[in-house]
Write a protein that holds these residues in place. Structure first.
Motif, PDB file in Angstrom:
ATOM      1  N   ILE A  49       8.078  11.638  -5.605  1.00 50.23           N
ATOM      2  CA  ILE A  49       7.278  10.527  -6.138  1.00 50.23           C
ATOM      3  C   ILE A  49       6.782  10.870  -7.545  1.00 50.23           C
ATOM      4  O   ILE A  49       6.864  10.045  -8.462  1.00 50.23           O
ATOM      5  CB  ILE A  49       6.091  10.228  -5.201  1.00 50.23           C
ATOM      6  CG1 ILE A  49       6.588   9.756  -3.818  1.00 50.23           C
ATOM      7  CG2 ILE A  49       5.145   9.205  -5.816  1.00 50.23           C
ATOM      8  CD1 ILE A  49       7.273   8.418  -3.802  1.00 50.23           C
ATOM      9  N   ALA A  55       0.803  -1.222   0.000  1.00 54.73           N
ATOM     10  CA  ALA A  55       0.000   0.000   0.000  1.00 54.73           C
ATOM     11  C   ALA A  55       0.837   1.274   0.000  1.00 54.73           C
ATOM     12  O   ALA A  55       0.296   2.363  -0.164  1.00 54.73           O
ATOM     13  CB  ALA A  55      -0.915   0.011   1.231  1.00 54.73           C
ATOM     14  N   VAL A  56       2.136   1.139   0.194  1.00 49.51           N
ATOM     15  CA  VAL A  56       2.922   2.342   0.485  1.00 49.51           C
ATOM     16  C   VAL A  56       3.870   2.683  -0.663  1.00 49.51           C
ATOM     17  O   VAL A  56       4.833   1.958  -0.931  1.00 49.51           O
ATOM     18  CB  VAL A  56       3.708   2.163   1.798  1.00 49.51           C
ATOM     19  CG1 VAL A  56       4.569   3.386   2.077  1.00 49.51           C
ATOM     20  CG2 VAL A  56       2.737   1.925   2.951  1.00 49.51           C
ATOM     21  N   THR A  57       3.573   3.787  -1.338  1.00 53.66           N
ATOM     22  CA  THR A  57       4.472   4.209  -2.407  1.00 53.66           C
ATOM     23  C   THR A  57       5.797   4.659  -1.814  1.00 53.66           C
ATOM     24  O   THR A  57       5.846   5.257  -0.743  1.00 53.66           O
ATOM     25  CB  THR A  57       3.827   5.323  -3.258  1.00 53.66           C
ATOM     26  OG1 THR A  57       4.630   5.552  -4.411  1.00 53.66           O
ATOM     27  CG2 THR A  57       3.682   6.625  -2.484  1.00 53.66           C
ATOM     28  N   GLY A  58       6.869   4.332  -2.518  1.00 48.03           N
ATOM     29  CA  GLY A  58       8.196   4.662  -2.008  1.00 48.03           C
ATOM     30  C   GLY A  58       9.248   4.279  -3.040  1.00 48.03           C
ATOM     31  O   GLY A  58       8.906   3.935  -4.178  1.00 48.03           O
ATOM     32  N   LYS A 114      -6.354   2.959  -0.856  1.00 51.70           N
ATOM     33  CA  LYS A 114      -5.758   4.271  -1.096  1.00 51.70           C
ATOM     34  C   LYS A 114      -4.338   4.103  -1.643  1.00 51.70           C
ATOM     35  O   LYS A 114      -3.907   4.834  -2.541  1.00 51.70           O
ATOM     36  CB  LYS A 114      -5.757   5.108   0.196  1.00 51.70           C
ATOM     37  CG  LYS A 114      -5.153   6.509   0.046  1.00 51.70           C
ATOM     38  CD  LYS A 114      -5.829   7.298  -1.060  1.00 51.70           C
ATOM     39  CE  LYS A 114      -5.491   8.772  -1.063  1.00 51.70           C
ATOM     40  NZ  LYS A 114      -4.074   9.105  -1.210  1.00 51.70           N
ATOM     41  N   GLY A 115      -3.636   3.119  -1.124  1.00 52.44           N
ATOM     42  CA  GLY A 115      -2.274   2.862  -1.600  1.00 52.44           C
ATOM     43  C   GLY A 115      -2.264   2.331  -3.034  1.00 52.44           C
ATOM     44  O   GLY A 115      -1.353   2.641  -3.810  1.00 52.44           O
ATOM     45  N   ASP A 141      -2.579   5.519  -4.903  1.00 49.93           N
ATOM     46  CA  ASP A 141      -1.329   6.289  -4.852  1.00 49.93           C
ATOM     47  C   ASP A 141      -0.280   5.710  -5.810  1.00 49.93           C
ATOM     48  O   ASP A 141       0.455   6.447  -6.461  1.00 49.93           O
ATOM     49  CB  ASP A 141      -0.733   6.275  -3.429  1.00 49.93           C
ATOM     50  CG  ASP A 141      -1.521   7.094  -2.418  1.00 49.93           C
ATOM     51  OD1 ASP A 141      -2.385   7.901  -2.820  1.00 49.93           O
ATOM     52  OD2 ASP A 141      -1.254   6.933  -1.203  1.00 49.93           O
ATOM     53  N   SER A 200      19.271  11.412  -5.501  1.00 49.92           N
ATOM     54  CA  SER A 200      19.623  12.063  -4.240  1.00 49.92           C
ATOM     55  C   SER A 200      18.402  12.539  -3.466  1.00 49.92           C
ATOM     56  O   SER A 200      18.473  12.790  -2.263  1.00 49.92           O
ATOM     57  CB  SER A 200      20.531  13.264  -4.508  1.00 49.92           C
ATOM     58  OG  SER A 200      19.800  14.294  -5.155  1.00 49.92           O
ATOM     59  N   ARG A 201      17.271  12.675  -4.141  1.00 47.63           N
ATOM     60  CA  ARG A 201      16.118  13.287  -3.487  1.00 47.63           C
ATOM     61  C   ARG A 201      14.874  12.702  -4.126  1.00 47.63           C
ATOM     62  O   ARG A 201      14.703  12.778  -5.340  1.00 47.63           O
ATOM     63  CB  ARG A 201      16.184  14.805  -3.719  1.00 47.63           C
ATOM     64  CG  ARG A 201      15.201  15.596  -2.899  1.00 47.63           C
ATOM     65  CD  ARG A 201      15.567  17.081  -2.935  1.00 47.63           C
ATOM     66  NE  ARG A 201      14.660  17.808  -2.056  1.00 47.63           N
ATOM     67  CZ  ARG A 201      13.442  18.188  -2.404  1.00 47.63           C
ATOM     68  NH1 ARG A 201      12.991  17.947  -3.616  1.00 47.63           N
ATOM     69  NH2 ARG A 201      12.664  18.819  -1.535  1.00 47.63           N
ATOM     70  N   LEU A 202      14.004  12.131  -3.308  1.00 48.72           N
ATOM     71  CA  LEU A 202      12.864  11.394  -3.846  1.00 48.72           C
ATOM     72  C   LEU A 202      11.638  12.277  -4.018  1.00 48.72           C
ATOM     73  O   LEU A 202      11.020  12.697  -3.051  1.00 48.72           O
ATOM     74  CB  LEU A 202      12.520  10.219  -2.910  1.00 48.72           C
ATOM     75  CG  LEU A 202      11.326   9.351  -3.350  1.00 48.72           C
ATOM     76  CD1 LEU A 202      11.597   8.666  -4.669  1.00 48.72           C
ATOM     77  CD2 LEU A 202      10.995   8.324  -2.272  1.00 48.72           C
ATOM     78  N   PHE A 253      -2.166   4.860  -9.935  1.00 48.29           N
ATOM     79  CA  PHE A 253      -2.535   6.082 -10.654  1.00 48.29           C
ATOM     80  C   PHE A 253      -1.320   7.014 -10.709  1.00 48.29           C
ATOM     81  O   PHE A 253      -1.343   8.159 -10.244  1.00 48.29           O
ATOM     82  CB  PHE A 253      -3.725   6.766  -9.972  1.00 48.29           C
ATOM     83  CG  PHE A 253      -5.076   6.189 -10.334  1.00 48.29           C
ATOM     84  CD1 PHE A 253      -5.321   4.831 -10.243  1.00 48.29           C
ATOM     85  CD2 PHE A 253      -6.117   7.012 -10.759  1.00 48.29           C
ATOM     86  CE1 PHE A 253      -6.565   4.294 -10.566  1.00 48.29           C
ATOM     87  CE2 PHE A 253      -7.365   6.483 -11.089  1.00 48.29           C
ATOM     88  CZ  PHE A 253      -7.591   5.123 -10.994  1.00 48.29           C
ATOM     89  N   ALA A 288      -1.654   7.948 -15.185  1.00 51.73           N
ATOM     90  CA  ALA A 288      -3.029   8.362 -14.887  1.00 51.73           C
ATOM     91  C   ALA A 288      -3.245   9.858 -15.088  1.00 51.73           C
ATOM     92  O   ALA A 288      -4.380  10.316 -15.187  1.00 51.73           O
ATOM     93  CB  ALA A 288      -3.400   7.970 -13.454  1.00 51.73           C
ATOM     94  N   TYR A 289      -2.176  10.616 -15.120  1.00 49.42           N
ATOM     95  CA  TYR A 289      -2.287  12.060 -15.370  1.00 49.42           C
ATOM     96  C   TYR A 289      -0.940  12.583 -15.828  1.00 49.42           C
ATOM     97  O   TYR A 289       0.097  11.953 -15.625  1.00 49.42           O
ATOM     98  CB  TYR A 289      -2.770  12.804 -14.109  1.00 49.42           C
ATOM     99  CG  TYR A 289      -1.766  12.859 -12.985  1.00 49.42           C
ATOM    100  CD1 TYR A 289      -1.499  11.733 -12.217  1.00 49.42           C
ATOM    101  CD2 TYR A 289      -1.078  14.034 -12.676  1.00 49.42           C
ATOM    102  CE1 TYR A 289      -0.584  11.774 -11.177  1.00 49.42           C
ATOM    103  CE2 TYR A 289      -0.152  14.081 -11.633  1.00 49.42           C
ATOM    104  CZ  TYR A 289       0.091  12.952 -10.895  1.00 49.42           C
ATOM    105  OH  TYR A 289       1.005  12.986  -9.884  1.00 49.42           O
TER     106      TYR A 289
END
Lengths: 246, 246
Positions: B65, B46-49, B111-112, B115, B61-63, B118, B123-124
């Motif tokens: 999403i 469920a957890v985007t990362g 929801k995950g 996230d 160096s910097r995430l 999509f 999705a966009y």
């Protein structure tokens, strides 16, 4: 005050991270006790399920989350990671939810924190909701960043009034459980701001954090405005149009 | 039609499970192709990362999403579990989200799914939202169960109009990405119903599934109603009060 910041962003150098850091600094300097639950850093389990219940189940044959949450709270058998968050929430006078608006809501890791930590028997039970909610006397505030502009979240904006977008959190999660709710602090499109704009945003947030006492709470109808069927009594007029579309 | 049911409940014998089973049966018999994503059974992450991106990152160096989703979609390096769901969504003419309303929204696992699946670039993307959304031409419907009564979700109910509660999903997730959105099908408090009541609920749901063609879609303002700042043009009157509180 004891303050709990629940923070849901995977990147420490994000604007959400900067807001989190600022809040810790400003509120600590103002003499408050501040705790942070950094959900990504904690690798917080977002998905409620059978492993939330460490003792014998109320019904081992069929999983009802509400029933098992109630039973686990009564028997002291809620999972340790949930119990730890519940203890933080218990001692907090102010809860700040710090997150990026993803798909018009909380990131799943934060929604899962709510699903698991706001357990039945802890955050609500029969007869304990809204004005008589379990967390009556506590304050809460949403602090969020967006990917689109303030115009899009205006009452006539294409994304819908930000207070409509946040209604499920403000009324549903927070007011339902008895919190008084501060107006949200929104940082619109920080990714598009130049450095000076971000600094101005943080300065405004600092000001907001230091004026919580003087900030009017969001309006919700009191319990006595509702009839026995939990609909507004005939003749009750909305005293504020802000939080209610009737 | 190709139909994708995304189902989020941990208990197969739940009322949500019964609705899922009924939909598969009824829609298959009607000649449609039906796929189900049973998120709990799939143990869906469920957890985007960072692990959503299997190739070289756009910025190691910097995430961000959104940036990494776009880059991963462009380079074919989105995680396999996401790509599989995207393929299902791509071939679906109708998306059904089947879930219990938990804390006034989707369970975190769903929801995950939103996230992560999509994703930006799928999705966009710039210029592709609402009327010009990526999923234009597809239909979507929320099918949900609640823990409180239909009265509480009436426009003057204490929990707020169900269409306000679902606004972040209807407008935010679905219409934003171009779907036409069917009115939600709500089963209120199935846990409190006796067997006959549950059977009646399922019969009504069957009827609804068989009359999708004749069911009017929810109203959203078309793109031309908005000015360049994405706020309603002066003089544009809401042609429906249902989905918009201005």
């Amino acid at each position: 005050m004891n303050i709990l910041i629940v923070y849901a962003h995977p990147e420490p150098t994000s604007f959400n991270g900067a807001m989190r850091n600022l809040a810790v600094e400003v509120l600590s300097q103002a003499g408050h006790q501040v705790e942070v639950s950094d959900l990504y850093a904690m690798n917080f389990n977002a998905v409620t399920g059978p492993s939330d219940f460490t003792g014998e189940r109320s019904d081992p044959s069929r999983l009802s989350i509400a029933r098992e949450q109630t039973h686990a709270m009564e028997t002291g058998n809620i999972a340790g990671d949930i119990a730890a968050e519940q203890a933080k929430l218990q001692r907090a006078d102010l809860l700040i939810l710090q997150f990026p608006v993803w798909w018009f809501g909380m990131p799943a890791i934060l929604k899962g924190w709510a699903d698991r930590v706001f357990a039945r028997g802890f955050a609500y039970m029969p007869g304990r909701k809204y004005d008589t909610g379990m967390f009556a006397g506590k304050l809460a505030m949403v602090c969020a960043t967006t990917g689109t502009s303030a115009d899009t979240y205006a009452p006539d904006g294409i994304d819908g009034d930000i207070l409509s977008v946040l209604w499920p959190i403000h009324n549903g999660l927070l007011r339902y459980t008895g919190f008084d709710v501060l107006p949200p602090y929104l940082a619109y499109m920080p990714g598009r701001l130049i450095e000076a704009g971000r600094a101005a945003q943080l300065a405004a947030y600092r000001e907001r954090l230091l004026t919580i006492d003087q900030t009017p709470r969001l309006y919700f109808h009191p319990a006595e405005d509702y009839g026995p069927n939990e609909r507004l009594k005939p003749g009750v007029l909305a005293r504020s149009g802000v939080q209610r579309n009737v």
